[in-house]
Scaffold this motif. Sequence first.
Motif, PDB file in Angstrom:
ATOM      1  N   LEU A 107       7.269  43.037 -40.623  1.00 33.69           N
ATOM      2  CA  LEU A 107       6.047  43.425 -39.926  1.00 33.69           C
ATOM      3  C   LEU A 107       5.645  42.374 -38.899  1.00 33.69           C
ATOM      4  N   VAL A 108       5.734  41.102 -39.267  1.00 34.80           N
ATOM      5  CA  VAL A 108       5.413  40.023 -38.324  1.00 34.80           C
ATOM      6  C   VAL A 108       6.363  40.069 -37.132  1.00 34.80           C
ATOM      7  N   ALA A 109       7.648  40.281 -37.399  1.00 36.94           N
ATOM      8  CA  ALA A 109       8.627  40.345 -36.313  1.00 36.94           C
ATOM      9  C   ALA A 109       8.330  41.520 -35.383  1.00 36.94           C
ATOM     10  N   LEU A 110       8.021  42.672 -35.942  1.00 34.07           N
ATOM     11  CA  LEU A 110       7.711  43.844 -35.114  1.00 34.07           C
ATOM     12  C   LEU A 110       6.442  43.628 -34.292  1.00 34.07           C
ATOM     13  N   ARG A 111       5.436  43.003 -34.904  1.00 30.77           N
ATOM     14  CA  ARG A 111       4.205  42.718 -34.158  1.00 30.77           C
ATOM     15  C   ARG A 111       4.473  41.728 -33.027  1.00 30.77           C
ATOM     16  N   THR A 112       5.320  40.746 -33.291  1.00 29.12           N
ATOM     17  CA  THR A 112       5.657  39.759 -32.276  1.00 29.12           C
ATOM     18  C   THR A 112       6.385  40.418 -31.115  1.00 29.12           C
ATOM     19  N   ILE A 113       7.325  41.295 -31.428  1.00 32.49           N
ATOM     20  CA  ILE A 113       8.056  42.015 -30.379  1.00 32.49           C
ATOM     21  C   ILE A 113       7.100  42.892 -29.578  1.00 32.49           C
ATOM     22  N   ALA A 114       6.194  43.576 -30.269  1.00 32.41           N
ATOM     23  CA  ALA A 114       5.226  44.434 -29.574  1.00 32.41           C
ATOM     24  C   ALA A 114       4.326  43.604 -28.667  1.00 32.41           C
ATOM     25  N   ALA A 115       3.895  42.442 -29.141  1.00 29.21           N
ATOM     26  CA  ALA A 115       3.041  41.576 -28.324  1.00 29.21           C
ATOM     27  C   ALA A 115       3.806  41.067 -27.108  1.00 29.21           C
ATOM     28  N   ALA A 116       5.066  40.728 -27.289  1.00 29.04           N
ATOM     29  CA  ALA A 116       5.877  40.242 -26.169  1.00 29.04           C
ATOM     30  C   ALA A 116       6.067  41.338 -25.129  1.00 29.04           C
ATOM     31  N   ASN A 117       6.166  42.571 -25.581  1.00 33.62           N
ATOM     32  CA  ASN A 117       6.347  43.686 -24.647  1.00 33.62           C
ATOM     33  C   ASN A 117       5.089  43.997 -23.846  1.00 33.62           C
ATOM     34  N   THR A 118       3.938  43.560 -24.329  1.00 33.54           N
ATOM     35  CA  THR A 118       2.689  43.848 -23.615  1.00 33.54           C
ATOM     36  C   THR A 118       2.205  42.674 -22.782  1.00 33.54           C
TER      37      THR A 118
END
Length: 76
Positions: free
Chosen positions: A49-60
């Motif tokens: 979940l942390v990894a997915l949130r980090t990826i999502a934040a990087a994409n925005t």
Amino acid sequence: METKMLDVHIPLPLAERLDALAFALGLPRDEIVAEAIATWIDQEEHRRLVALRTIAAANTMVVVETHRVIDWADSL
């Protein structure tokens, strides 16, 4: 709660440690193993979940061109 029987092979030293802990705590091995598996799964799900949130934040993230940052800094 329904259960499912799993057969696993673990290294003998680990099995001996499990047996010693189960004896010392007065708990069945399967209870210790079930708790260990649940804890591991919880940790892995949290890491994912942390990894997915980090990826999502990087994409925005908004990218600002370097010269604009320099111009802004010079204006201070």
